[in-house]
Design a protein around this motif. Structure first.
Motif, mmCIF file in Angstrom:
data_model
loop_
_atom_site.group_PDB
_atom_site.id
_atom_site.type_symbol
_atom_site.label_atom_id
_atom_site.label_comp_id
_atom_site.label_asym_id
_atom_site.label_seq_id
_atom_site.Cartn_x
_atom_site.Cartn_y
_atom_site.Cartn_z
ATOM 1 N N CYS A 9 9.620 3.817 0.514
ATOM 2 C CA CYS A 9 10.282 3.440 1.727
ATOM 3 C C CYS A 9 9.436 2.152 2.282
ATOM 4 N N SER A 10 10.026 1.531 3.268
ATOM 5 C CA SER A 10 9.566 0.178 3.540
ATOM 6 C C SER A 10 9.826 -0.159 5.127
ATOM 7 N N PHE A 11 9.018 -0.809 5.749
ATOM 8 C CA PHE A 11 9.273 -1.355 6.938
ATOM 9 C C PHE A 11 10.048 -2.639 7.138
ATOM 10 N N SER A 12 10.578 -3.119 6.002
ATOM 11 C CA SER A 12 11.048 -4.288 5.828
ATOM 12 C C SER A 12 12.356 -4.334 6.248
ATOM 13 N N LYS A 13 13.176 -3.197 6.165
ATOM 14 C CA LYS A 13 14.650 -3.217 6.820
ATOM 15 C C LYS A 13 14.320 -2.627 8.179
ATOM 16 N N ILE A 14 13.497 -1.905 8.428
ATOM 17 C CA ILE A 14 13.710 -1.306 9.714
ATOM 18 C C ILE A 14 12.699 -1.971 10.902
ATOM 19 N N PHE A 15 11.887 -2.958 10.494
ATOM 20 C CA PHE A 15 11.160 -3.696 11.233
ATOM 21 C C PHE A 15 11.227 -5.283 10.807
ATOM 22 N N ALA A 16 10.157 -5.656 10.035
ATOM 23 C CA ALA A 16 10.290 -6.896 9.410
ATOM 24 C C ALA A 16 9.635 -7.303 7.985
ATOM 25 N N PRO A 17 10.380 -7.803 7.199
ATOM 26 C CA PRO A 17 10.022 -7.920 5.833
ATOM 27 C C PRO A 17 8.463 -8.456 5.971
ATOM 28 N N GLY A 18 8.362 -9.504 6.697
ATOM 29 C CA GLY A 18 6.835 -10.333 6.613
ATOM 30 C C GLY A 18 5.861 -9.237 7.057
ATOM 31 N N ALA A 19 6.235 -8.088 7.464
ATOM 32 C CA ALA A 19 4.941 -6.941 7.811
ATOM 33 C C ALA A 19 4.391 -6.497 6.559
ATOM 34 N N ARG A 20 5.171 -6.638 5.630
ATOM 35 C CA ARG A 20 4.755 -6.415 4.126
ATOM 36 C C ARG A 20 4.182 -4.609 4.117
ATOM 37 N N LEU A 21 4.672 -3.869 4.827
ATOM 38 C CA LEU A 21 4.244 -2.479 4.988
ATOM 39 C C LEU A 21 5.307 -1.514 4.617
ATOM 40 N N GLY A 22 4.911 -0.554 3.971
ATOM 41 C CA GLY A 22 5.732 0.596 3.582
ATOM 42 C C GLY A 22 4.877 2.035 3.294
ATOM 43 N N TRP A 23 5.510 2.879 2.998
ATOM 44 C CA TRP A 23 4.950 4.105 2.651
ATOM 45 C C TRP A 23 5.765 5.020 1.518
ATOM 46 N N VAL A 24 5.010 6.023 0.795
ATOM 47 C CA VAL A 24 5.727 6.648 0.032
ATOM 48 C C VAL A 24 5.576 8.020 0.591
ATOM 49 N N GLU A 25 6.681 8.719 0.202
ATOM 50 C CA GLU A 25 6.593 10.296 0.696
ATOM 51 C C GLU A 25 6.896 11.156 -0.569
ATOM 52 N N ALA A 26 6.166 12.163 -1.133
ATOM 53 C CA ALA A 26 5.819 12.752 -2.319
ATOM 54 C C ALA A 26 5.204 14.222 -2.293
ATOM 55 N N SER A 27 5.162 14.671 -3.133
ATOM 56 C CA SER A 27 4.409 16.003 -3.360
ATOM 57 C C SER A 27 2.807 15.810 -3.012
ATOM 58 N N PRO A 28 2.089 16.718 -2.600
ATOM 59 C CA PRO A 28 0.684 16.342 -2.536
ATOM 60 C C PRO A 28 0.054 15.968 -3.992
ATOM 61 N N ALA A 29 0.601 16.642 -5.020
ATOM 62 C CA ALA A 29 -0.034 16.099 -6.345
ATOM 63 C C ALA A 29 0.431 14.613 -6.479
ATOM 64 N N ILE A 30 1.293 14.052 -6.271
ATOM 65 C CA ILE A 30 1.661 12.692 -6.493
ATOM 66 C C ILE A 30 0.969 11.838 -5.667
ATOM 67 N N ILE A 31 1.115 12.529 -4.249
ATOM 68 C CA ILE A 31 0.053 11.368 -3.302
ATOM 69 C C ILE A 31 -1.470 11.209 -3.645
ATOM 70 N N LYS A 32 -1.802 12.737 -4.155
ATOM 71 C CA LYS A 32 -3.242 12.752 -4.703
ATOM 72 C C LYS A 32 -3.420 11.693 -5.855
ATOM 73 N N ARG A 33 -2.461 11.596 -6.671
ATOM 74 C CA ARG A 33 -2.665 10.647 -7.856
ATOM 75 C C ARG A 33 -2.987 9.040 -7.235
ATOM 76 N N HIS A 34 -2.373 8.834 -6.094
ATOM 77 C CA HIS A 34 -2.703 7.681 -5.562
ATOM 78 C C HIS A 34 -3.983 7.393 -5.444
ATOM 79 N N GLU A 35 -4.714 8.428 -4.877
ATOM 80 C CA GLU A 35 -6.032 8.432 -4.598
ATOM 81 C C GLU A 35 -7.122 8.042 -5.792
ATOM 82 N N THR A 36 -6.523 8.509 -7.094
ATOM 83 C CA THR A 36 -7.267 8.008 -8.206
ATOM 84 C C THR A 36 -6.771 6.727 -8.762
ATOM 85 N N PHE A 37 -6.029 5.924 -8.351
ATOM 86 C CA PHE A 37 -5.237 4.722 -8.898
ATOM 87 C C PHE A 37 -6.564 3.533 -8.309
#
Ligand SMILES: Cc1ncc(COP(=O)(O)O)c(C=O)c1O
Length: 494
Positions: free
Chosen positions: A320-348
């Motif tokens: 997901c992204s704030f580009s379409k709901i706020f401003a592309p220049g903000a360069r901000l977004g998020w992912v939503e997923a299972s705890p395991a997939i989110i946890k994988r981000h922690e070891t990236f």
């Protein structure tokens, strides 16, 4: 939108699969079949067998496609010229007027954030998954907007959908992963995959039919490909890698504007669990449903949360992204997923090294959410885009009479997709309009995104085009739609 029955698709696919090259056949098929020629990796040399190196020499066919693409969409043409008299329907970006409002909101929130005693922390490296206050506020906000639960520990902060997509490919694929692409699709997602070494021959195209991706063809492809999956390539990995990745845009899709119905969403999750597919949902538009339109079904990730057990790794990522709901220049977004997939981000390691992407902006966005400004702004966007889409659609219907256009009125998002009769070549029209514009001889001053850029299969969507309703105001769009109809009439000499 597509008046093609499943049987017809299957018949068309079978006809094509018997041929040595799907693309060579395309011109001989009636239009209705041309929309959905399936690519069979077993017989089509443009599809890479599992484990074959990605660096295999490109054939001429492929070089032509890539270079024609980059000529079409170089930096010069991807961004607005700034000349408001030249209506460039290809820009999937907000109007300058809307961004002025976003700028004022951002300025006020920044002042508030930086006047706090601990303001300096916003300038520090942030936690890998993002600032915890931001994640909690975002979860609350999203649960309210979507009308279904969202938990902070299912979220990780990103710097927008594009960068995040690239990170997800790094995290969850290997060179043996097979890439399934909903067709047509967001053209730049294909280029991001190419950045990772996947080539057009690696993409297994799954056509979109009326009501979203064809699950029958998807399952056929998965069955065929499963037998050639090199299990070893996935078994010994230190972190989970998927044999299949499916890229899809289930809500207000780019380019078709269409959304996937509930039954398909449910079945798609079942297939993903059965065949070990990672579904990356490009969810940049779900919050832009138009007022009064029937709301979309729950997102795939919300449905997956309902069936996933605590120990499941998960098969769905909502990118997901704030580009379409706020401003592309903000360069901000998020992912939503299972705890395991989110946890994988922690070891990236990228996040180890740099901490939370765009930490400072996420702190400012926390203020924007807390003060209710984001909610109000999104409501304004929905009203504006709904009006823009209505005006564009009605003008096309009025001035396009006799052109045989097929258009479906969008219910949300940025785009209107037009299908013309098969003799209308939108690529030729696009080039003609650009050349006239460059030579200063244009009497139409309009352009659009031609259908061919949204597919991995040569010859598809040559009679289609995409219009964005986000970048201009209603009067400009009305004028642009009139000009477009005139340009098509001139092309067809009617
Ligand atoms: C489907 C889709 N995904 C991603 C993006 C880009 O998102 P971001 O600005 O968050 O990188 C766009 C922008 O046009 C888009 O249409």
């Amino acid at each position: 939108m597509w008046p093609v029955s499943r049987n017809r698709i299957t018949r068309a696919s079978t006809t094509i699969e018997r041929q040595p090259r799907a693309s060579a056949l395309v011109l001989r098929l009636p239009t209705v079949f041309r929309i959905h020629p399936a690519v069979d990796p077993a017989v089509d040399p443009s599809v890479r067998p599992a484990n074959s190196p990605r660096t295999k020499k490109m054939d001429l066919h492929q070089i032509t496609r890539i270079s024609s693409f980059s000529n079409l969409y170089s930096d010069r043409t991807l961004f607005p010229s700034g000349d408001r008299g030249y209506i460039q329907f290809e820009f999937g970006a907000p109007s300058p007027a809307l961004l002025q409002t976003a700028s004022a909101i951002f300025q006020e929130a920044t002042a508030r954030k930086l006047s706090k005693p601990d303001a300096g922390l916003a300038f520090q490296y942030g936690p890998k998954l993002g600032d915890s206050e931001f994640r909690s506020e975002l979860a609350r906000f999203l649960a309210n907007e979507y009308g279904s639960p969202v938990e902070a520990n299912h979220l990780a902060v990103t710097s927008g959908a594009s960068q995040s997509f690239s990170n997800l490919i790094t995290m969850f694929t290997t060179s043996a992963t097979r890439i399934l692409i909903e067709d047509p699709t967001y053209f730049l997602a294909l280029r991001v995959l190419q950045d990772h070494g996947f080539q057009e021959r690696d993409f297994v195209s799954v056509p979109v039919e009326s009501g979203g991706i064809s699950l029958q063809i998807l399952e056929e492809r998965l069955k065929e490909l499963s037998s050639s999956v090199d299990q070893q390539a996935f078994a010994g990995q230190p972190a989970k890698k998927f044999p299949f990745l499916l890229f899809t845009i289930p809500d207000y899709s780019n380019p078709t504007g269409q959304s996937m119905p509930l039954d398909k969403r449910i079945r798609l999750i079942e297939l993903a669990r059965k065949y070990d597919v990672l579904i990356i949902c490009d969810d940049v538009y779900p919050l832009l449903g138009y007022p009064g339109a029937e709301p979309n079904p729950p997102r795939l990730i919300a449905l997956e949360h309902q069936v996933r057990s605590e120990t499941d790794f998960g098969n769905v990522i909502s990118n997901c992204s704030f580009s379409k709901i706020f401003a592309p220049g903000a360069r901000l977004g998020w992912v939503e997923a299972s705890p395991a997939i989110i946890k994988r981000h922690e070891t990236f390691w990228v996040l180890y090294s740099g901490g939370s992407p765009n930490h400072l902006t996420s702190g400012i966005m926390t203020e924007i959410i807390q003060t209710g400004k984001l909610k109000t702004y999104i409501a304004q966007l929905r009203e504006t885009y709904s009006h823009n889409a209505e005006v564009t659609y009605e003008t096309l219907r009025l001035h396009g009479e006799g052109l045989g256009m097929r258009i479906e009125k969008p219910k949300g998002g940025f785009f209107i997709w037009i299908e013309f009769p098969s003799h209308v070549n939108t690529h030729a029209l696009y080039q003609q309009l650009k050349q006239k514009e460059a030579a200063g001889t244009s009497n139409t001053r309009v352009s659009f995104a031609p259908g061919l850029i949204f597919t991995t299969v040569q010859g598809r969507y040559l009679n289609c085009l995409r219009l964005s309703i986000a970048h201009y105001d209603a009067e400009e769009l009305r004028e642009g739609a009139r000009r477009l109809c005139r340009a098509v009439k001139e092309l067809l000499d009617i």
